[in-house]
Design a protein around this motif. Structure first.
Motif, PDB file in Angstrom:
ATOM      1  N   PRO A  20       0.799  -1.227   0.000  1.00  0.00           N
ATOM      2  CA  PRO A  20       0.000   0.000   0.000  1.00  0.00           C
ATOM      3  C   PRO A  20       0.835   1.281   0.000  1.00  0.00           C
ATOM      4  O   PRO A  20       0.886   2.009   0.980  1.00  0.00           O
ATOM      5  CB  PRO A  20      -0.831  -0.126   1.280  1.00  0.00           C
ATOM      6  N   GLY A  21       1.510   1.548  -1.110  1.00  0.00           N
ATOM      7  CA  GLY A  21       2.296   2.771  -1.189  1.00  0.00           C
ATOM      8  C   GLY A  21       3.119   2.829  -2.462  1.00  0.00           C
ATOM      9  O   GLY A  21       3.409   1.797  -3.078  1.00  0.00           O
ATOM     10  N   THR A  22       3.513   4.058  -2.816  1.00  0.00           N
ATOM     11  CA  THR A  22       4.277   4.246  -4.047  1.00  0.00           C
ATOM     12  C   THR A  22       5.706   3.726  -3.928  1.00  0.00           C
ATOM     13  O   THR A  22       6.395   3.582  -4.934  1.00  0.00           O
ATOM     14  CB  THR A  22       4.306   5.739  -4.429  1.00  0.00           C
ATOM     15  N   GLN A  23       6.149   3.424  -2.703  1.00  0.00           N
ATOM     16  CA  GLN A  23       7.510   2.885  -2.538  1.00  0.00           C
ATOM     17  C   GLN A  23       7.582   1.396  -2.880  1.00  0.00           C
ATOM     18  O   GLN A  23       8.660   0.845  -3.014  1.00  0.00           O
ATOM     19  CB  GLN A  23       8.012   3.123  -1.099  1.00  0.00           C
ATOM     20  N   TYR A  24       6.423   0.759  -3.029  1.00  0.00           N
ATOM     21  CA  TYR A  24       6.405  -0.660  -3.391  1.00  0.00           C
ATOM     22  C   TYR A  24       6.536  -0.822  -4.895  1.00  0.00           C
ATOM     23  O   TYR A  24       6.120   0.044  -5.665  1.00  0.00           O
ATOM     24  CB  TYR A  24       5.096  -1.307  -2.924  1.00  0.00           C
ATOM     25  N   GLY A  25       7.110  -1.928  -5.301  1.00  0.00           N
ATOM     26  CA  GLY A  25       7.319  -2.192  -6.718  1.00  0.00           C
ATOM     27  C   GLY A  25       6.017  -2.410  -7.466  1.00  0.00           C
ATOM     28  O   GLY A  25       5.012  -2.840  -6.896  1.00  0.00           O
ATOM     29  N   ILE A  26       6.044  -2.099  -8.777  1.00  0.00           N
ATOM     30  CA  ILE A  26       4.886  -2.330  -9.640  1.00  0.00           C
ATOM     31  C   ILE A  26       4.893  -3.794 -10.070  1.00  0.00           C
ATOM     32  O   ILE A  26       5.891  -4.281 -10.612  1.00  0.00           O
ATOM     33  CB  ILE A  26       4.924  -1.397 -10.862  1.00  0.00           C
ATOM     34  N   VAL A  27       3.784  -4.493  -9.804  1.00  0.00           N
ATOM     35  CA  VAL A  27       3.710  -5.906 -10.182  1.00  0.00           C
ATOM     36  C   VAL A  27       3.011  -6.104 -11.517  1.00  0.00           C
ATOM     37  O   VAL A  27       3.260  -7.079 -12.217  1.00  0.00           O
ATOM     38  CB  VAL A  27       3.041  -6.767  -9.086  1.00  0.00           C
ATOM     39  N   LYS A  28       2.136  -5.160 -11.890  1.00  0.00           N
ATOM     40  CA  LYS A  28       1.502  -5.193 -13.202  1.00  0.00           C
ATOM     41  C   LYS A  28       0.796  -3.861 -13.424  1.00  0.00           C
ATOM     42  O   LYS A  28       0.696  -3.048 -12.515  1.00  0.00           O
ATOM     43  CB  LYS A  28       0.529  -6.364 -13.341  1.00  0.00           C
ATOM     44  N   VAL A  29       0.314  -3.659 -14.642  1.00  0.00           N
ATOM     45  CA  VAL A  29      -0.441  -2.448 -14.978  1.00  0.00           C
ATOM     46  C   VAL A  29      -1.795  -2.890 -15.506  1.00  0.00           C
ATOM     47  O   VAL A  29      -1.871  -3.742 -16.399  1.00  0.00           O
ATOM     48  CB  VAL A  29       0.306  -1.594 -16.027  1.00  0.00           C
ATOM     49  N   LEU A  30      -2.862  -2.325 -14.937  1.00  0.00           N
ATOM     50  CA  LEU A  30      -4.204  -2.670 -15.394  1.00  0.00           C
ATOM     51  C   LEU A  30      -4.536  -1.911 -16.673  1.00  0.00           C
ATOM     52  O   LEU A  30      -4.185  -0.738 -16.806  1.00  0.00           O
ATOM     53  CB  LEU A  30      -5.238  -2.311 -14.319  1.00  0.00           C
ATOM     54  N   VAL A  34     -11.237  -1.216 -16.781  1.00  0.00           N
ATOM     55  CA  VAL A  34     -11.512  -2.407 -15.971  1.00  0.00           C
ATOM     56  C   VAL A  34     -12.177  -2.033 -14.649  1.00  0.00           C
ATOM     57  O   VAL A  34     -12.134  -0.880 -14.213  1.00  0.00           O
ATOM     58  CB  VAL A  34     -10.221  -3.221 -15.679  1.00  0.00           C
ATOM     59  N   SER A  35     -12.804  -3.019 -14.039  1.00  0.00           N
ATOM     60  CA  SER A  35     -13.283  -2.892 -12.666  1.00  0.00           C
ATOM     61  C   SER A  35     -12.441  -3.819 -11.806  1.00  0.00           C
ATOM     62  O   SER A  35     -11.998  -4.870 -12.273  1.00  0.00           O
ATOM     63  CB  SER A  35     -14.758  -3.281 -12.568  1.00  0.00           C
ATOM     64  N   VAL A  36     -12.230  -3.417 -10.559  1.00  0.00           N
ATOM     65  CA  VAL A  36     -11.379  -4.208  -9.670  1.00  0.00           C
ATOM     66  C   VAL A  36     -12.160  -4.629  -8.423  1.00  0.00           C
ATOM     67  O   VAL A  36     -13.012  -3.884  -7.936  1.00  0.00           O
ATOM     68  CB  VAL A  36     -10.108  -3.431  -9.253  1.00  0.00           C
ATOM     69  N   PRO A  37     -11.860  -5.815  -7.904  1.00  0.00           N
ATOM     70  CA  PRO A  37     -12.455  -6.219  -6.625  1.00  0.00           C
ATOM     71  C   PRO A  37     -11.682  -5.544  -5.493  1.00  0.00           C
ATOM     72  O   PRO A  37     -10.465  -5.442  -5.562  1.00  0.00           O
ATOM     73  CB  PRO A  37     -12.217  -7.736  -6.605  1.00  0.00           C
ATOM     74  N   VAL A  38     -12.391  -5.032  -4.498  1.00  0.00           N
ATOM     75  CA  VAL A  38     -11.710  -4.444  -3.344  1.00  0.00           C
ATOM     76  C   VAL A  38     -11.907  -5.397  -2.167  1.00  0.00           C
ATOM     77  O   VAL A  38     -12.974  -5.451  -1.566  1.00  0.00           O
ATOM     78  CB  VAL A  38     -12.230  -3.026  -3.028  1.00  0.00           C
ATOM     79  N   ASN A  39     -10.871  -6.197  -1.891  1.00  0.00           N
ATOM     80  CA  ASN A  39     -10.952  -7.210  -0.834  1.00  0.00           C
ATOM     81  C   ASN A  39     -10.852  -6.596   0.554  1.00  0.00           C
ATOM     82  O   ASN A  39     -11.529  -7.014   1.486  1.00  0.00           O
ATOM     83  CB  ASN A  39      -9.837  -8.245  -1.022  1.00  0.00           C
ATOM     84  N   ASN A  62      -3.902 -11.006  -4.011  1.00  0.00           N
ATOM     85  CA  ASN A  62      -2.817 -11.353  -3.101  1.00  0.00           C
ATOM     86  C   ASN A  62      -1.561 -10.560  -3.459  1.00  0.00           C
ATOM     87  O   ASN A  62      -0.978 -10.763  -4.521  1.00  0.00           O
ATOM     88  CB  ASN A  62      -2.559 -12.864  -3.190  1.00  0.00           C
ATOM     89  N   GLY A  63      -1.153  -9.633  -2.559  1.00  0.00           N
ATOM     90  CA  GLY A  63       0.028  -8.814  -2.824  1.00  0.00           C
ATOM     91  C   GLY A  63      -0.167  -7.806  -3.932  1.00  0.00           C
ATOM     92  O   GLY A  63       0.796  -7.403  -4.580  1.00  0.00           O
ATOM     93  N   GLU A  64      -1.426  -7.395  -4.173  1.00  0.00           N
ATOM     94  CA  GLU A  64      -1.719  -6.436  -5.243  1.00  0.00           C
ATOM     95  C   GLU A  64      -2.554  -5.291  -4.685  1.00  0.00           C
ATOM     96  O   GLU A  64      -3.679  -5.492  -4.222  1.00  0.00           O
ATOM     97  CB  GLU A  64      -2.479  -7.126  -6.385  1.00  0.00           C
ATOM     98  N   TYR A  65      -1.989  -4.072  -4.765  1.00  0.00           N
ATOM     99  CA  TYR A  65      -2.659  -2.879  -4.237  1.00  0.00           C
ATOM    100  C   TYR A  65      -2.713  -1.785  -5.295  1.00  0.00           C
ATOM    101  O   TYR A  65      -1.768  -1.616  -6.060  1.00  0.00           O
ATOM    102  CB  TYR A  65      -1.899  -2.331  -3.019  1.00  0.00           C
ATOM    103  N   VAL A  66      -3.824  -1.041  -5.298  1.00  0.00           N
ATOM    104  CA  VAL A  66      -3.945   0.139  -6.154  1.00  0.00           C
ATOM    105  C   VAL A  66      -4.407   1.303  -5.291  1.00  0.00           C
ATOM    106  O   VAL A  66      -5.095   1.122  -4.289  1.00  0.00           O
ATOM    107  CB  VAL A  66      -4.936  -0.069  -7.324  1.00  0.00           C
ATOM    108  N   SER A  67      -4.033   2.528  -5.696  1.00  0.00           N
ATOM    109  CA  SER A  67      -4.466   3.711  -4.953  1.00  0.00           C
ATOM    110  C   SER A  67      -5.959   3.932  -5.148  1.00  0.00           C
ATOM    111  O   SER A  67      -6.470   3.894  -6.271  1.00  0.00           O
ATOM    112  CB  SER A  67      -3.710   4.946  -5.404  1.00  0.00           C
TER     113      SER A  67
END
Length: 84
Positions: A20-30, A34-39, A62-67
């Protein structure tokens, strides 16, 4: 419990980060549109986006966050449980 999906802001290709932050690495780009599930949601770095300025980050997998600044939840606050 059913997980609600929310649309990402129009025209935005959203970075998905490993935490949860911009200091974390990008794992993918949506892709756009799209619509996203908010767990769950977590506090993190402040981001200014399409829907204002917030420090809320949405867990979409799992291990995926967006602002939350780019996700149309209809609220400036938390819309689901906090991430553990």
């Amino acid at each position: 419990m059913t997980v609600k999906r929310y649309p990402v802001a129009p025209g935005v290709r959203l970075n998905v980060r490993s935490g949860p932050g911009t200091q974390y690495g990008i794992v993918k780009v949506l892709p756009e549109g799209v619509s996203v599930p908010v767990n769950c949601q977590a506090p993190g770095t402040w981001v200014t986006g399409t829907y204002g300025t917030t420090n809320i980050w949405d867990n979409i997998g799992n291990g995926e966050y967006v602002s939350d600044a780019y996700v149309k939840t209809g609220s400036d606050g938390y819309v689901t449980v906090r991430c553990a």
